[in-house]
Design a protein around this motif. Structure first.
Motif, PDB file in Angstrom:
ATOM      1  N   VAL A 245       0.690  -0.738  -0.172  1.00 36.34           N
ATOM      2  CA  VAL A 245      -0.016  -0.122  -0.167  1.00 36.34           C
ATOM      3  C   VAL A 245       1.096   1.219   0.137  1.00 36.34           C
ATOM      4  O   VAL A 245       0.436   2.458  -0.556  1.00 36.34           O
ATOM      5  CB  VAL A 245      -0.517   0.103   0.859  1.00 36.34           C
ATOM      6  N   THR A 246       2.293   1.215   0.822  1.00 35.81           N
ATOM      7  CA  THR A 246       3.069   2.368   1.317  1.00 35.81           C
ATOM      8  C   THR A 246       3.332   2.722  -0.622  1.00 35.81           C
ATOM      9  O   THR A 246       3.503   3.693  -1.133  1.00 35.81           O
ATOM     10  CB  THR A 246       3.417   1.761   2.211  1.00 35.81           C
ATOM     11  N   ILE A 251       4.054   6.055  -5.332  1.00 32.57           N
ATOM     12  CA  ILE A 251       4.449   6.053  -6.793  1.00 32.57           C
ATOM     13  C   ILE A 251       2.815   7.321  -7.148  1.00 32.57           C
ATOM     14  O   ILE A 251       3.378   8.354  -8.340  1.00 32.57           O
ATOM     15  CB  ILE A 251       3.821   5.000  -7.111  1.00 32.57           C
ATOM     16  N   PHE A 252       1.982   7.082  -7.242  1.00 35.42           N
ATOM     17  CA  PHE A 252       0.651   7.589  -7.254  1.00 35.42           C
ATOM     18  C   PHE A 252       1.407   9.010  -7.157  1.00 35.42           C
ATOM     19  O   PHE A 252       0.987  10.433  -7.442  1.00 35.42           O
ATOM     20  CB  PHE A 252      -0.531   7.415  -6.373  1.00 35.42           C
ATOM     21  N   THR A 257       3.014  14.985  -8.951  1.00 34.64           N
ATOM     22  CA  THR A 257       4.179  15.599  -8.456  1.00 34.64           C
ATOM     23  C   THR A 257       5.085  16.402 -10.153  1.00 34.64           C
ATOM     24  O   THR A 257       4.791  17.316 -10.296  1.00 34.64           O
ATOM     25  CB  THR A 257       4.834  15.135  -7.050  1.00 34.64           C
ATOM     26  N   CYS A 258       5.027  15.610 -10.196  1.00 37.68           N
ATOM     27  CA  CYS A 258       5.193  15.329 -12.185  1.00 37.68           C
ATOM     28  C   CYS A 258       5.134  16.107 -13.181  1.00 37.68           C
ATOM     29  O   CYS A 258       4.989  17.003 -13.485  1.00 37.68           O
ATOM     30  CB  CYS A 258       5.511  13.890 -12.547  1.00 37.68           C
ATOM     31  N   LEU A 259       3.156  15.611 -12.845  1.00 30.34           N
ATOM     32  CA  LEU A 259       2.273  16.853 -13.823  1.00 30.34           C
ATOM     33  C   LEU A 259       2.398  17.672 -13.278  1.00 30.34           C
ATOM     34  O   LEU A 259       2.377  19.147 -14.261  1.00 30.34           O
ATOM     35  CB  LEU A 259       1.330  15.484 -13.803  1.00 30.34           C
ATOM     36  N   TRP A 260       2.451  18.217 -12.850  1.00 32.26           N
ATOM     37  CA  TRP A 260       1.972  19.591 -11.331  1.00 32.26           C
ATOM     38  C   TRP A 260       3.381  20.642 -12.406  1.00 32.26           C
ATOM     39  O   TRP A 260       3.029  21.644 -12.359  1.00 32.26           O
ATOM     40  CB  TRP A 260       2.159  19.185 -10.096  1.00 32.26           C
TER      41      TRP A 260
END
Length: 333
Positions: A245-246, A251-252, A257-260
């Motif tokens: 889960v972590t 990854i999400f 963050t990369c998209l931002w």
């Protein structure tokens, strides 16, 4: 006079034992789910002065009995005398049998044999061998056969002796015992909807199948062997789940963050509006010419454009009007 004093001291000693072992802690057994749970500090199982009354099983449904030590006897536990518990578990109907299976035990032994032990005696029978040492059916790497550390009586009457010595308990010793008593009967007498067979002949209540307790005590009779075992929660399964889960969560977060960052610094473009100055676009002039040329009418097939140089150097052929004057006049009229 001396006799009365001795009797008084003896009575005082018995009262001390009675209270020190917590005989008044609880007089009746508890009901936990489909089992009646009794402990060694209850008068039904371990009376300080006499043989205990034991437990009478009234029916086959949700009536199995668990007998266990209230708390493990550990270092520091003081027993004034040996603890000798003798009790009887029996069924209401003598046509019903009774299984007794030790689920776990940790009793001391030495070179002479068992220091602490458990024994069973069938109806009108003799005491069995003494059971001691260390065993746990839920944690042993190799499964303990169901007919070991167990006993059964077809007449539904089993007497049990649990003996714990007053010898001092060592620091690394944890004495404990858990026994499950389960009634059974012939399958031909029962509705198979609510009962399950543990042998081709004998059945027990359906809720005792695959409940993590070994209920059957006959060779080739096992109510837990074909069950889908849940993984013991020793921490490994929980660690794997938390790790998975972590990882997904991290990854999400990284993806968002990369998209931002790309949006902030205009590193990614999905529309022509954010294209650079070098991007080629169809010009309005060429598009207008294409549309105009597509909609312009074509010249007549008979009119042939002749270059000016050719017309100046050679005689031209006679015209249509000179060859067909009559036709031309008629058309004009």
């Amino acid at each position: 006079m001396i006799l009365h004093v001795a009797e008084f001291i003896y009575l005082l000693l018995l009262l001390t034992i009675y209270f020190s072992e917590g005989a008044f802690h609880k007089k009746t057994c508890d009901v936990e789910g489909k089992y009646k749970v009794c402990t060694l500090d209850q008068e039904e199982i371990c009376h300080p002065f006499k043989k205990a009354d034991g437990v009478k099983i009234s029916n086959l449904e949700s009536s199995a009995v668990i007998v266990k030590s209230y708390l493990p006897f550990t270092y520091g536990t003081q027993l004034i005398t040996d603890k000798n518990c003798i009790f009887t578990i029996k069924t209401k109907d003598k046509d019903d049998g009774l299984f007794a299976v030790i689920q776990n035990i940790n009793f001391r032994k030495n070179e002479d044999g068992c220091v602490d032990y458990v024994q069973f005696k069938k109806d009108k029978g003799f005491w069995s061998d003494k059971f001691c040492d260390e065993m746990d059916r839920k944690t042993n790497e190799s499964e303990i056969p169901n007919h070991l550390y167990s006993e059964f009586d077809p007449r539904g009457n089993l007497e049990t002796r649990i003996f714990i010595s007053q010898q001092p308990i060592k620091q690394d010793e944890h004495l404990r015992i858990t026994i499950v008593y389960t009634p059974y009967t012939k399958c031909s007498k029962l509705d198979r909807k609510n009962y399950r067979e543990v042998t081709p002949e004998f059945c027990i209540w359906k809720d005792y199948i695959c409940d993590n307790y070994q209920n059957c005590a006959i060779m080739d009779c096992d109510d837990e062997i074909q069950c889908v075992r849940s993984v013991e929660n020793d921490g490994i399964g929980t660690q794997v789940t938390i790790g998975a889960v972590t990882t997904i969560f991290l990854i999400f977060i990284i993806f968002v963050t990369c998209l931002w960052i790309c949006k902030k610094y205009q590193k990614l473009c999905w529309s022509p509006d954010c294209a650079g100055p070098g991007a080629t676009r169809p010009s309005l002039t060429s598009e207008t010419e294409r549309v105009t040329s597509a909609s312009a009418p074509t010249e007549p097939m008979l009119e042939i454009a002749v270059p000016a140089g050719i017309a100046a150097g050679k005689d031209l052929p006679p015209s249509y009007d000179s060859l067909f004057p009559e036709h031309s006049n008629t058309t004009s009229t």
